[in-house]
Design a protein around this motif. Structure first.
Motif, PDB file in Angstrom:
ATOM      1  N   GLN A  68      33.902  39.981  50.098  1.00 61.19           N
ATOM      2  CA  GLN A  68      33.711  41.078  51.131  1.00 61.19           C
ATOM      3  C   GLN A  68      32.182  41.274  50.845  1.00 61.19           C
ATOM      4  OE1 GLN A  68      35.561  44.824  50.986  1.00 61.19           O
ATOM      5  NE2 GLN A  68      37.681  44.177  50.785  1.00 61.19           N
ATOM      6  N   ASN A  69      31.442  41.042  49.926  1.00 63.36           N
ATOM      7  CA  ASN A  69      30.083  41.172  49.601  1.00 63.36           C
ATOM      8  C   ASN A  69      29.783  40.280  48.402  1.00 63.36           C
ATOM      9  OD1 ASN A  69      30.448  43.104  47.533  1.00 63.36           O
ATOM     10  ND2 ASN A  69      30.909  44.627  49.053  1.00 63.36           N
ATOM     11  N   GLU A  70      28.488  40.336  47.980  1.00 62.83           N
ATOM     12  CA  GLU A  70      28.004  39.626  46.908  1.00 62.83           C
ATOM     13  C   GLU A  70      28.577  40.131  45.624  1.00 62.83           C
ATOM     14  OE1 GLU A  70      23.878  37.631  46.605  1.00 62.83           O
ATOM     15  OE2 GLU A  70      23.441  38.908  48.534  1.00 62.83           O
ATOM     16  N   SER A  71      28.694  41.381  45.540  1.00 65.61           N
ATOM     17  CA  SER A  71      28.988  41.958  44.333  1.00 65.61           C
ATOM     18  C   SER A  71      30.684  41.637  44.179  1.00 65.61           C
ATOM     19  CB  SER A  71      28.963  43.687  44.560  1.00 65.61           C
ATOM     20  OG  SER A  71      27.780  44.081  44.371  1.00 65.61           O
ATOM     21  N   ALA A  72      31.228  41.594  45.145  1.00 66.39           N
ATOM     22  CA  ALA A  72      32.781  41.371  45.170  1.00 66.39           C
ATOM     23  C   ALA A  72      32.614  39.818  44.681  1.00 66.39           C
ATOM     24  CB  ALA A  72      33.519  41.301  46.472  1.00 66.39           C
ATOM     25  N   LEU A  73      32.049  38.965  45.108  1.00 68.47           N
ATOM     26  CA  LEU A  73      31.952  37.488  44.743  1.00 68.47           C
ATOM     27  C   LEU A  73      31.638  37.661  43.154  1.00 68.47           C
ATOM     28  CD1 LEU A  73      30.267  36.075  47.744  1.00 68.47           C
ATOM     29  CD2 LEU A  73      32.512  35.551  46.845  1.00 68.47           C
ATOM     30  N   ASP A  74      30.432  38.437  42.797  1.00 67.74           N
ATOM     31  CA  ASP A  74      30.265  38.103  41.208  1.00 67.74           C
ATOM     32  C   ASP A  74      31.480  38.725  40.424  1.00 67.74           C
ATOM     33  OD1 ASP A  74      27.711  37.432  41.884  1.00 67.74           O
ATOM     34  OD2 ASP A  74      26.960  39.445  41.712  1.00 67.74           O
ATOM     35  N   PHE A  75      32.223  39.664  40.857  1.00 68.05           N
ATOM     36  CA  PHE A  75      33.022  40.545  40.218  1.00 68.05           C
ATOM     37  C   PHE A  75      34.470  39.661  40.084  1.00 68.05           C
ATOM     38  CE2 PHE A  75      36.829  43.344  40.071  1.00 68.05           C
ATOM     39  CZ  PHE A  75      36.694  43.968  38.853  1.00 68.05           C
ATOM     40  N   THR A  76      34.683  38.874  41.081  1.00 67.34           N
ATOM     41  CA  THR A  76      35.932  37.967  41.097  1.00 67.34           C
ATOM     42  C   THR A  76      35.864  36.507  40.710  1.00 67.34           C
ATOM     43  OG1 THR A  76      35.713  37.577  43.548  1.00 67.34           O
ATOM     44  CG2 THR A  76      36.956  39.627  42.822  1.00 67.34           C
ATOM     45  N   ARG A  77      34.392  36.444  40.420  1.00 63.46           N
ATOM     46  CA  ARG A  77      34.144  34.848  40.197  1.00 63.46           C
ATOM     47  C   ARG A  77      35.122  34.127  39.162  1.00 63.46           C
ATOM     48  NH1 ARG A  77      28.910  34.910  40.212  1.00 63.46           N
ATOM     49  NH2 ARG A  77      28.785  34.729  42.417  1.00 63.46           N
ATOM     50  N   ARG A  78      35.510  34.545  37.951  1.00 56.65           N
ATOM     51  CA  ARG A  78      36.401  34.016  37.103  1.00 56.65           C
ATOM     52  C   ARG A  78      37.778  34.010  37.637  1.00 56.65           C
ATOM     53  NH1 ARG A  78      36.830  34.324  30.825  1.00 56.65           N
ATOM     54  NH2 ARG A  78      34.627  33.956  31.113  1.00 56.65           N
ATOM     55  N   HIS A  79      38.367  34.976  38.104  1.00 62.50           N
ATOM     56  CA  HIS A  79      39.561  34.652  38.878  1.00 62.50           C
ATOM     57  C   HIS A  79      39.618  33.727  40.026  1.00 62.50           C
ATOM     58  CE1 HIS A  79      43.443  36.897  40.391  1.00 62.50           C
ATOM     59  NE2 HIS A  79      42.856  36.165  41.665  1.00 62.50           N
ATOM     60  N   GLU A  80      38.694  33.765  40.925  1.00 60.14           N
ATOM     61  CA  GLU A  80      38.681  32.956  42.087  1.00 60.14           C
ATOM     62  C   GLU A  80      38.543  31.491  41.530  1.00 60.14           C
ATOM     63  OE1 GLU A  80      40.145  33.671  44.651  1.00 60.14           O
ATOM     64  OE2 GLU A  80      40.044  35.835  44.163  1.00 60.14           O
ATOM     65  N   ARG A  81      37.727  31.131  40.448  1.00 61.75           N
ATOM     66  CA  ARG A  81      37.603  29.859  39.878  1.00 61.75           C
ATOM     67  C   ARG A  81      38.657  29.140  39.293  1.00 61.75           C
ATOM     68  NH1 ARG A  81      33.629  30.925  42.444  1.00 61.75           N
ATOM     69  NH2 ARG A  81      31.477  29.967  42.207  1.00 61.75           N
ATOM     70  N   VAL A  82      39.795  30.177  39.148  1.00 62.02           N
ATOM     71  CA  VAL A  82      41.093  29.551  38.648  1.00 62.02           C
ATOM     72  C   VAL A  82      41.909  29.064  39.834  1.00 62.02           C
ATOM     73  CG1 VAL A  82      43.383  30.220  37.521  1.00 62.02           C
ATOM     74  CG2 VAL A  82      41.264  31.242  36.528  1.00 62.02           C
ATOM     75  N   HIS A  83      41.704  29.664  41.001  1.00 67.79           N
ATOM     76  CA  HIS A  83      42.268  29.258  41.987  1.00 67.79           C
ATOM     77  C   HIS A  83      41.634  28.035  42.529  1.00 67.79           C
ATOM     78  CE1 HIS A  83      44.849  32.663  42.334  1.00 67.79           C
ATOM     79  NE2 HIS A  83      44.019  33.523  42.511  1.00 67.79           N
ATOM     80  N   VAL A  84      40.159  27.822  42.374  1.00 71.02           N
ATOM     81  CA  VAL A  84      39.630  26.574  42.914  1.00 71.02           C
ATOM     82  C   VAL A  84      40.233  25.517  41.940  1.00 71.02           C
ATOM     83  CG1 VAL A  84      37.554  25.136  42.609  1.00 71.02           C
ATOM     84  CG2 VAL A  84      37.273  27.595  43.503  1.00 71.02           C
ATOM     85  N   ARG A  85      40.495  25.583  40.808  1.00 74.12           N
ATOM     86  CA  ARG A  85      41.069  24.739  39.931  1.00 74.12           C
ATOM     87  C   ARG A  85      42.526  24.297  40.392  1.00 74.12           C
ATOM     88  NH1 ARG A  85      38.242  27.446  36.055  1.00 74.12           N
ATOM     89  NH2 ARG A  85      40.204  28.282  35.025  1.00 74.12           N
ATOM     90  N   GLN A  86      43.433  25.256  40.885  1.00 73.17           N
ATOM     91  CA  GLN A  86      44.683  25.185  41.114  1.00 73.17           C
ATOM     92  C   GLN A  86      44.588  24.388  42.460  1.00 73.17           C
ATOM     93  OE1 GLN A  86      45.533  29.562  41.434  1.00 73.17           O
ATOM     94  NE2 GLN A  86      46.449  29.564  39.164  1.00 73.17           N
ATOM     95  N   TYR A  87      43.758  24.758  43.567  1.00 75.81           N
ATOM     96  CA  TYR A  87      43.823  23.539  44.538  1.00 75.81           C
ATOM     97  C   TYR A  87      43.310  22.148  44.228  1.00 75.81           C
ATOM     98  CZ  TYR A  87      43.615  27.035  48.383  1.00 75.81           C
ATOM     99  OH  TYR A  87      43.939  28.339  49.150  1.00 75.81           O
ATOM    100  N   GLU A  88      42.418  22.114  43.134  1.00 76.55           N
ATOM    101  CA  GLU A  88      42.114  20.772  42.769  1.00 76.55           C
ATOM    102  C   GLU A  88      43.634  20.146  42.000  1.00 76.55           C
ATOM    103  OE1 GLU A  88      37.473  21.318  41.374  1.00 76.55           O
ATOM    104  OE2 GLU A  88      39.114  21.345  39.952  1.00 76.55           O
ATOM    105  N   ARG A  89      44.348  20.880  41.559  1.00 75.95           N
ATOM    106  CA  ARG A  89      45.527  20.431  40.842  1.00 75.95           C
ATOM    107  C   ARG A  89      46.387  20.224  41.885  1.00 75.95           C
ATOM    108  NH1 ARG A  89      46.953  24.605  37.571  1.00 75.95           N
ATOM    109  NH2 ARG A  89      45.006  24.711  36.767  1.00 75.95           N
ATOM    110  N   TRP A  90      46.619  20.994  42.971  1.00 79.53           N
ATOM    111  CA  TRP A  90      47.893  20.920  43.628  1.00 79.53           C
ATOM    112  C   TRP A  90      47.406  20.442  45.131  1.00 79.53           C
ATOM    113  CZ3 TRP A  90      52.510  21.261  41.892  1.00 79.53           C
ATOM    114  CH2 TRP A  90      52.780  21.964  40.704  1.00 79.53           C
ATOM    115  N   GLY A  91      46.163  20.311  45.439  1.00 79.35           N
ATOM    116  CA  GLY A  91      45.790  20.059  46.863  1.00 79.35           C
ATOM    117  C   GLY A  91      46.338  20.594  48.066  1.00 79.35           C
ATOM    118  N   PRO A  92      46.775  19.793  48.994  1.00 80.26           N
ATOM    119  CA  PRO A  92      47.347  20.356  50.115  1.00 80.26           C
ATOM    120  C   PRO A  92      48.758  21.003  49.985  1.00 80.26           C
ATOM    121  CG  PRO A  92      46.545  17.971  50.485  1.00 80.26           C
ATOM    122  CD  PRO A  92      46.613  18.409  49.128  1.00 80.26           C
TER     123      PRO A  92
END
Length: 129
Positions: A68-92
């Motif tokens: 939603q904004n830079e603060s939201a990105l900072d606040f959720t960074r750890r959580h969203e990085r887990v999802h990035v790794r999940q995309y790396e694991r599961w792909g499409p």
């Protein structure tokens, strides 16, 4: 070898990453790169995230995280990085699996978001701070 694995992970998640970049461009988002992940925010993205079925501060597509904004990105960074790794694991397969788990949970009378194993993993990482 590590670089080759990282390249494969980026390629495996690339259909969603490309989609995320396109959405960010269409919605005139502000782009920044943090630790190999593209973060995008802006007023139109904030509106979209607020009006989803589950209101979200942030959302991940491949190696793109919308906030939603830079603060939201900072606040959720750890959580969203887990999802990035999940995309790396599961792909499409990540989004279909995520939606399948949510639907099954919903049909069983459970919370399709909080009880989703992908979200459980992300919230556990967030709590480990």
């Amino acid at each position: 070898m590590r670089i080759a694995v990282q390249i494969i992970a980026y390629l495996w998640a690339s259909p969603y990453t490309i989609t995320g970049i396109a959405i960010g461009l269409i919605l005139n988002g502000r782009f920044q790169r943090v630790d190999g992940v593209i973060e995008i925010h802006g007023p139109r993205i904030a509106w979209l995230l607020r009006h989803m079925i589950v209101c979200a501060q942030a959302l991940t597509l491949g190696h793109v995280v919308f906030g939603q904004n830079e603060s939201a990105l900072d606040f959720t960074r750890r959580h969203e990085r887990v999802h990035v790794r999940q995309y790396e694991r599961w792909g499409p397969m990540f989004v279909p699996l995520y939606l399948l788990f949510s639907a099954i949970l919903f049909l069983r009378g459970r919370d399709g978001y909080r009880d989703n194993p992908f979200e459980i993993e992300a919230y556990e990482a967030e709590e480990a701070e």
